[in-house]
Design an enzyme around this catalytic site. Structure first.
Site, PDB file in Angstrom:
ATOM      1  N   TYR A  32     -27.841 -63.682   2.777  1.00  0.00           N
ATOM      2  CA  TYR A  32     -27.313 -63.862   4.125  1.00  0.00           C
ATOM      3  C   TYR A  32     -27.513 -65.290   4.583  1.00  0.00           C
ATOM      4  O   TYR A  32     -28.338 -66.032   4.027  1.00  0.00           O
ATOM      5  CB  TYR A  32     -27.988 -62.887   5.111  1.00  0.00           C
ATOM      6  CG  TYR A  32     -29.391 -63.293   5.506  1.00  0.00           C
ATOM      7  CD1 TYR A  32     -30.460 -63.045   4.680  1.00  0.00           C
ATOM      8  CD2 TYR A  32     -29.622 -63.965   6.711  1.00  0.00           C
ATOM      9  CE1 TYR A  32     -31.750 -63.447   5.030  1.00  0.00           C
ATOM     10  CE2 TYR A  32     -30.893 -64.362   7.072  1.00  0.00           C
ATOM     11  CZ  TYR A  32     -31.953 -64.092   6.230  1.00  0.00           C
ATOM     12  OH  TYR A  32     -33.213 -64.496   6.576  1.00  0.00           O
ATOM     13  N   LYS A 149     -43.023 -48.194  -2.983  1.00  0.00           N
ATOM     14  CA  LYS A 149     -41.746 -47.827  -3.614  1.00  0.00           C
ATOM     15  C   LYS A 149     -40.608 -48.169  -2.665  1.00  0.00           C
ATOM     16  O   LYS A 149     -39.934 -47.289  -2.108  1.00  0.00           O
ATOM     17  CB  LYS A 149     -41.742 -46.342  -3.994  1.00  0.00           C
ATOM     18  CG  LYS A 149     -40.670 -45.988  -5.017  1.00  0.00           C
ATOM     19  CD  LYS A 149     -40.924 -44.617  -5.587  1.00  0.00           C
ATOM     20  CE  LYS A 149     -39.772 -44.095  -6.419  1.00  0.00           C
ATOM     21  NZ  LYS A 149     -39.416 -44.921  -7.566  1.00  0.00           N
ATOM     22  N   GLU A 182     -46.166 -53.557 -15.508  1.00  0.00           N
ATOM     23  CA  GLU A 182     -45.337 -52.369 -15.768  1.00  0.00           C
ATOM     24  C   GLU A 182     -44.006 -52.853 -16.314  1.00  0.00           C
ATOM     25  O   GLU A 182     -43.870 -54.001 -16.714  1.00  0.00           O
ATOM     26  CB  GLU A 182     -45.189 -51.533 -14.494  1.00  0.00           C
ATOM     27  CG  GLU A 182     -44.575 -52.277 -13.329  1.00  0.00           C
ATOM     28  CD  GLU A 182     -44.384 -51.418 -12.076  1.00  0.00           C
ATOM     29  OE1 GLU A 182     -44.312 -50.186 -12.190  1.00  0.00           O
ATOM     30  OE2 GLU A 182     -44.285 -52.004 -10.984  1.00  0.00           O
ATOM     31  N   LEU A 206     -46.227 -49.920  -9.456  1.00  0.00           N
ATOM     32  CA  LEU A 206     -45.924 -48.714  -8.684  1.00  0.00           C
ATOM     33  C   LEU A 206     -46.792 -47.569  -9.211  1.00  0.00           C
ATOM     34  O   LEU A 206     -46.861 -47.358 -10.423  1.00  0.00           O
ATOM     35  CB  LEU A 206     -44.448 -48.357  -8.853  1.00  0.00           C
ATOM     36  CG  LEU A 206     -44.010 -47.194  -7.965  1.00  0.00           C
ATOM     37  CD1 LEU A 206     -43.804 -47.665  -6.530  1.00  0.00           C
ATOM     38  CD2 LEU A 206     -42.757 -46.541  -8.486  1.00  0.00           C
TER      39      LEU A 206
HETATM   40  N1  PMP Z   1     -42.434 -48.450 -11.840  1.00  0.00           N
HETATM   41  C1  PMP Z   1     -41.270 -48.805 -11.264  1.00  0.00           C
HETATM   42  C2  PMP Z   1     -41.067 -50.225 -10.868  1.00  0.00           C
HETATM   43  C3  PMP Z   1     -40.283 -47.832 -11.053  1.00  0.00           C
HETATM   44  O1  PMP Z   1     -39.107 -48.178 -10.475  1.00  0.00           O
HETATM   45  C4  PMP Z   1     -40.511 -46.497 -11.467  1.00  0.00           C
HETATM   46  C5  PMP Z   1     -39.448 -45.433 -11.307  1.00  0.00           C
HETATM   47  N2  PMP Z   1     -39.001 -45.291 -10.015  1.00  0.00           N
HETATM   48  C6  PMP Z   1     -41.740 -46.188 -12.046  1.00  0.00           C
HETATM   49  C7  PMP Z   1     -42.675 -47.186 -12.217  1.00  0.00           C
HETATM   50  C8  PMP Z   1     -42.071 -44.774 -12.463  1.00  0.00           C
HETATM   51  O2  PMP Z   1     -42.330 -43.982 -11.337  1.00  0.00           O
HETATM   52  P1  PMP Z   1     -42.130 -42.408 -11.355  1.00  0.00           P
HETATM   53  O3  PMP Z   1     -42.879 -41.886 -12.531  1.00  0.00           O
HETATM   54  O4  PMP Z   1     -42.670 -41.948 -10.053  1.00  0.00           O
HETATM   55  O5  PMP Z   1     -40.654 -42.142 -11.514  1.00  0.00           O
END
Ligand code: PMP
Length: 285
Positions: A32, A149, A182, A206
């Protein structure tokens, strides 16, 4: 009623509609600019449009129009709205896709939204400021809240697309200490011998539900303790097995990392032991 521009049309703001499948809404994949104008004169138009184009290029979103066409639109929206001092708010997203998928889709065309808003009259040279500020200090933690999330997934999308556009399935991520965090859309487990490890929960990852269920299933139904700890890049590179976990993938074996086989490049024995446990007991947690 303020008149806005949306995807080629000038319409009253309360009639503007955007699909919930817009990737700006789903992933925060948008850019933006807020551009001040006084008595119809635009401040810094070229600088704003250059910055917009820089962002569009970084996100591989096609330029919706040329500088001259943007400025023409700005002038038109100023004429259609009342006020001497108007900001022009410009918002471009990657657009609407049929499918919610982190990687870029070929079926999207950018969404372009422009509206105006009132701003303060310009301060005369030498006048007293209209407002002054009182502030607090804080460590800069932007893009540093991976444990939420959030739908602000632009960073994840950029990491996913990095591997996707080269024909790979995911990107494993490491922090500044070369420790595993991750993947862009999944948690990660590594196996060495019989030992299963996964990064400890903190703001860098996450807290995946599949991760949690897997850890609990292994503990309760097989007496296996997953080590939750820092995992170095070397350990990942020398692992016998690597798994991705997410709600839609469950436990997915990774057979190749950076073009090298993981372990012997086949699905691992520990995965073969763990998968039936997960499949049997995932409803029990
Ligand atoms: N890390 C990230 C960045 C994600 O987007 C996800 C999936 N949404 C996960 C881990 C795995 O989370 P979950 O097992 O709750 O689907």
């Amino acid at each position: 009623m303020s008149i806005v521009f949306l995807n080629g049309q000038f319409i009253p703001e309360n009639e503007a509609r955007i699909s919930p499948m817009d990737r700006g809404f789903l992933f925060g994949e948008g850019l933006y600019e807020s551009i001040p104008t006084y008595s119809g004169k635009i401040i810094g138009a070229k600088l704003h449009l250059d910055r917009l184009n820089f962002g569009l290029d970084a996100l591989q979103i096609p330029h919706p129009m040329s500088h001259a066409e943007w400025v023409e639109l700005f002038n038109e929206i100023l004429q259609r709205n009342e006020g001497d001092n108007l900001g022009i708010y410009v918002h471009v997203t990657r657009g609407v896709s049929q499918k919610r998928f982190h990687g870029y889709m070929s079926d999207t065309a950018p969404t372009v939204f422009i509206r105006t808003f009132s701003i303060n009259a310009p301060l005369e040279a030498g006048a007293e400021p209209l407002q002054v500020a009182k502030v607090l200090s804080q460590e800069d933690r932007r893009w540093d809240h991976c444990n939420i999330k959030s739908t602000s997934l632009l960073g994840n999308v950029l990491h996913f697309q990095h591997s996707h556009q080269q024909g790979y399935d995911e990107t494993l991520l490491f922090n500044e200490h070369n420790e595993l965090t991750e993947a862009s859309s999944a948690n990660v487990f590594v196996v060495k011998g019989e030992v299963i490890s996964t990064p400890v929960l903190d703001k860098q990852i996450l807290p995946g539900i599949t991760r949690d269920i897997l850890i609990q299933v292994l503990q309760r139904f097989a007496g296996i303790t997953v080590e939750e700890r820092a995992i170095s890049m070397d350990e990942v590179k020398n692992a016998d097995e690597i798994w991705l976990t997410s709600s839609t993938r469950e436990i997915m074996p990774v057979i190749e990392l950076d073009d090298h086989p993981v372990g012997n490049g086949a699905i691992g024995n520990v995965w073969r032991k763990v998968q039936p446990l997960y499949a049997t007991h995932k409803f029990d947690i």
